[in-house]
Write a protein that holds these residues in place. Sequence first.
Motif, PDB file in Angstrom:
ATOM      1  N   LEU A 512       0.847  -1.197   0.000  1.00 32.73           N
ATOM      2  CA  LEU A 512       0.000   0.000   0.000  1.00 32.73           C
ATOM      3  C   LEU A 512       0.878   1.241   0.000  1.00 32.73           C
ATOM      4  O   LEU A 512       1.797   1.367   0.819  1.00 32.73           O
ATOM      5  N   CYS A 513       0.606   2.171  -0.924  1.00 34.66           N
ATOM      6  CA  CYS A 513       1.257   3.481  -0.907  1.00 34.66           C
ATOM      7  C   CYS A 513       0.325   4.436  -0.172  1.00 34.66           C
ATOM      8  O   CYS A 513      -0.768   4.742  -0.652  1.00 34.66           O
ATOM      9  N   LYS A 514       0.774   4.918   1.003  1.00 36.66           N
ATOM     10  CA  LYS A 514      -0.097   5.747   1.839  1.00 36.66           C
ATOM     11  C   LYS A 514      -0.246   7.164   1.304  1.00 36.66           C
ATOM     12  O   LYS A 514      -1.138   7.898   1.736  1.00 36.66           O
ATOM     13  N   TYR A 515       0.621   7.566   0.370  1.00 41.66           N
ATOM     14  CA  TYR A 515       0.550   8.936  -0.146  1.00 41.66           C
ATOM     15  C   TYR A 515      -0.374   9.053  -1.352  1.00 41.66           C
ATOM     16  O   TYR A 515      -1.104  10.028  -1.503  1.00 41.66           O
ATOM     17  N   SER A 516      -0.368   8.033  -2.220  1.00 44.82           N
ATOM     18  CA  SER A 516      -1.189   8.102  -3.441  1.00 44.82           C
ATOM     19  C   SER A 516      -2.505   7.349  -3.314  1.00 44.82           C
ATOM     20  O   SER A 516      -3.438   7.594  -4.080  1.00 44.82           O
ATOM     21  N   GLY A 517      -2.597   6.435  -2.349  1.00 46.58           N
ATOM     22  CA  GLY A 517      -3.802   5.623  -2.225  1.00 46.58           C
ATOM     23  C   GLY A 517      -3.821   4.448  -3.171  1.00 46.58           C
ATOM     24  O   GLY A 517      -4.846   3.768  -3.311  1.00 46.58           O
ATOM     25  N   TYR A 518      -2.694   4.154  -3.838  1.00 40.36           N
ATOM     26  CA  TYR A 518      -2.616   2.964  -4.689  1.00 40.36           C
ATOM     27  C   TYR A 518      -2.331   1.738  -3.828  1.00 40.36           C
ATOM     28  O   TYR A 518      -1.547   1.791  -2.876  1.00 40.36           O
ATOM     29  N   LEU A 519      -2.953   0.629  -4.195  1.00 38.97           N
ATOM     30  CA  LEU A 519      -2.776  -0.630  -3.480  1.00 38.97           C
ATOM     31  C   LEU A 519      -2.535  -1.739  -4.489  1.00 38.97           C
ATOM     32  O   LEU A 519      -3.246  -1.834  -5.491  1.00 38.97           O
ATOM     33  N   ALA A 520      -1.519  -2.559  -4.247  1.00 44.33           N
ATOM     34  CA  ALA A 520      -1.275  -3.734  -5.084  1.00 44.33           C
ATOM     35  C   ALA A 520      -1.401  -4.972  -4.214  1.00 44.33           C
ATOM     36  O   ALA A 520      -0.850  -5.022  -3.109  1.00 44.33           O
ATOM     37  N   VAL A 521      -2.146  -5.964  -4.688  1.00 45.65           N
ATOM     38  CA  VAL A 521      -2.254  -7.251  -3.995  1.00 45.65           C
ATOM     39  C   VAL A 521      -1.989  -8.366  -4.994  1.00 45.65           C
ATOM     40  O   VAL A 521      -2.363  -8.266  -6.161  1.00 45.65           O
ATOM     41  N   ALA A 522      -1.324  -9.411  -4.531  1.00 46.45           N
ATOM     42  CA  ALA A 522      -0.982 -10.526  -5.401  1.00 46.45           C
ATOM     43  C   ALA A 522      -1.380 -11.831  -4.728  1.00 46.45           C
ATOM     44  O   ALA A 522      -1.373 -11.926  -3.506  1.00 46.45           O
ATOM     45  N   GLY A 523      -1.706 -12.828  -5.565  1.00 47.75           N
ATOM     46  CA  GLY A 523      -2.301 -14.039  -5.008  1.00 47.75           C
ATOM     47  C   GLY A 523      -1.603 -15.330  -5.371  1.00 47.75           C
ATOM     48  O   GLY A 523      -0.532 -15.373  -5.971  1.00 47.75           O
ATOM     49  N   THR A 524      -2.285 -16.416  -4.999  1.00 48.60           N
ATOM     50  CA  THR A 524      -1.738 -17.763  -5.120  1.00 48.60           C
ATOM     51  C   THR A 524      -1.644 -18.230  -6.564  1.00 48.60           C
ATOM     52  O   THR A 524      -0.779 -19.035  -6.897  1.00 48.60           O
ATOM     53  N   ALA A 525      -2.522 -17.741  -7.434  1.00 46.57           N
ATOM     54  CA  ALA A 525      -2.554 -18.217  -8.821  1.00 46.57           C
ATOM     55  C   ALA A 525      -1.925 -17.202  -9.773  1.00 46.57           C
ATOM     56  O   ALA A 525      -2.359 -17.056 -10.912  1.00 46.57           O
TER      57      ALA A 525
END
Length: 959
Positions: A512-525
Amino acid sequence: MRRFLRPGHDPVRERLKRDLFQFNKTVEHGFPHQPSALGYSPFLRLMAIGTRSGAIKLYGAPGVEFMGLHEENNTVMQIHFIPDQCQLVTLLDDNSLHLWSLKQHSGASELREEHRFTLKGPPGSPPSATQVTAVLPHSSREVLYLGTESGNIFVVELPSFRVLEDRTITSEAVLQRVPEDSCNRRSCELVEALREHPKNPDQILIGYSRGLIVLWDLQNNKATHHFLGSQQLENLYWQRDGSKFISCHYDGSYTQWPVSSDNRQPEPLENLVPYGPFPCKAISKIYWQTTKNGLPFIIFQGGMPRASYGDRHSISVVHGSQQTAFDFTSRVIDFFIIFSSEPAAEFDDPSAMVVLAEEELVVIDLKTAGWPAVHPPYLASLHCSAITCSHHVSNIPLKLWERIISAGSKQNIHYSNMPWPIDGGTNIAPDPPQRDLLLTGHEDGTVRFWDASGVCLHLLYKLSTVRVFLTDADPNDNMNTLGEDEWPPLRKVGTFDPYSDDPRLGIQKIYLCKYSGYLAVAGTAGQVLVMELNDEDAEHVVDHAEADLLQDQEGYRWKGHEKLKTRDGPVRFEAGFQPFVLVQCQPPAVVTSLALHSEWKLVAFGTSHGFGLFDHQQKRLVFVKCTLHPSDQLALEGPLSRVKSLKKSLRQSFRRIRRSRVSSRKRRGGSGNASEVQEANAKFDQDALQEMELAPVQRKIEARSAEDSFTGFVRTLYFADTFLRDSSRHCPSLWAGTNGGTVYAFCLRVPPAERRMDEPVRAEQAKEIQLMHRAPVVGILVLDGRSTPLPEPLEVAHDLSKSPDMQGSHQLLVVSEEQFKVFTLPKVSSKLKLKLTALEGCRVRKVTVANFGSCKTDDYSENDLAVLTNLGDIQIISLPFLKLQIRYPCIRKEDVSGIASCVFTKYGQGFYLISPSEFERFSLSTKWLVEPRCVVDMPEVTSNNHVHKSGMENAARKS
């Protein structure tokens, strides 16, 4: 004089270290593992929970928490608060009783164990003679009544735990005062319940398991009434005025009994099987609560039809024509009702029901129509779906904080607005100095945002990634909907749901970038989702891109799971973080590393096959790099084939041993006799054993073969603006470290803002570093000209950090599992190193840069490395000289899952899982310390209680 000082001993530095570093385990967040008992004090408005490991935890108003641990580590069976006192008694499964007190020390209350006691019978008596089954703390606050398996009731003085033998109520004495035609000797076996008369403290109700109930006069030492139930007794409850009581039974029935002033044999007023006529489960506990409108609340646990609902965990609430059976997803341990405890009050007027289930705490608002659940401020069920990863972000800007809370409040519209009803004690801890977030990824594809600023870990917002994909479950399913004519009227409550629709949805990495509000999440597949915060619901198409990490290399075939199927067309998302692009790695292996640079609008991801860079502004793949070694066949099998691979590797090991023995025989030309062969084999076994049994401290760093499995596994990714090509020009760069000890560095050309959408981002490999010992790379860091770690993206733009020094030479720190090594940039020549494994016999598992401030002055702080090893130790290492500052034992080395789950904060704190449902919080800093600090004051005792006391004194004098 300096040459006479011990090497490395600096008195000034030693004093400074005492001002900077201090290890404390401060608080446990989450839900207690394996709860076993529940207690509540209406007087203190505190709740107590006991566990199977012997822990006891007290909770009041948010921030008011206490914890105690029995030395025996036995299961806590029962908890009883002493009326109108800051004391409670616990009963353990070893039949021991423990008295705990809340006492003030240094301005705050502490929970202390005062006495312990085990009830002992006469010599030669069986254990059942003194096995405690029921505990009644009397309102006089002077004695405990202990019911046993033998049917005897012992009286124990408080606080000394002295047995008052002359006041024992024996089963023989009870039988003498009950008509012979009503019962036999076995009727008085096993005391199931003891209840004090609500209006007359000189009378107690005794319930025996076989159905006999006796009202006992303590002053005259006799039975005034007896009641005969036809079914096995489970529990008893007095009505408020003392004119009636309720008994509940094993067959799923409850009976209402009148208590008359004369000695006539009472007949039951009502005998009801709520969910009959078919065989039902036992009703184990019941409440009868009076209200001003005349209709009572009848609340009971169990009673469901055995055939159809025998596997349900339910508590039913009946109020007039309203009836709901609350269905819990885990076993109900116990429950209590919060109602008016004022002696002068005419009615109970219940306000809330508090239920302790095996996996969560559920509170039901009984004042609001529909009986909604109350959102708990603590005791969160962290493991409602199994935690798969964690990510901590310190010092959240106020605007982002408020937007996350706003998104979460829209999800909580189904919760009650009732204030938290368990509100005893006062939180006197200072307000948190900053706003911190702890993000947890879960097996079901959700990410939960927790307020980790203070003592209470409070859920702010829940994000689900499921809507992007096609799964078997419909996201619009509502499990709480009831048919109008459905019977029993079940309603599912609670959040615990350990079952995932698809294990491929599991979240593995969060950034999570707290300044821009961008969030990246990555998963099992192999799925990587990039999201941005939106304050409103929205419907849009999620862009898709594929990253082929094998780059069409021949000879490789993925044997693992398939990628998740995505939804076609627009998808509707709730307010909050909404995905706008999906990058799908091929093969769809678990994403092992993730980095996001919100200023450059780039996201990097890595798997066991390689890594890639994606431009999420242009929604274009910049490059991919395959790191797979020709021998990395295991990396192509996926997590579901590991067991098969382990068996295969074991078989190969044994074959190598056999081959080495055969070859040694062949070298002798086969002329050796059997004793020589036996001797050679014995020597081989001895050598192998010695190699296995070498002490860890004796191990040196040894070069690993490039043929070791999983060498291409990408462990870490790092963005930096530094000098990569020459010392005159700095440029954006991406660094990647692998399991085989390789570090890749790519120069990036990011167009200026005005041409950002017109020109592509370009990347070119500039460096490839191979560590000689080939240990896995777990961390990469660039230090600027002042030897300070480079700031986070956008941190300088928000005036929260100094601009990095681009005049002096930069340094590269590469942290492997076995050593720390500093290189100069751009030449990448070795400058200094610290060999951790060779000296300590341990391996690095987690590493982060933490800022430590002095507790003596606000003017001094420094950046150091916080390191967690596979032995569970935490080491603090200075930057840039890599000197060990201090070492603390933190986690048991056998606790592999605890070590794997550890996450450090930016300011020298950390979290790790001590059970599937609990985080232990610790601090390495003297300045940043979050721990409970609270006071429980003794409320004023009402005059009615003094009457109780004098009545007991009279009884004592007469006996």
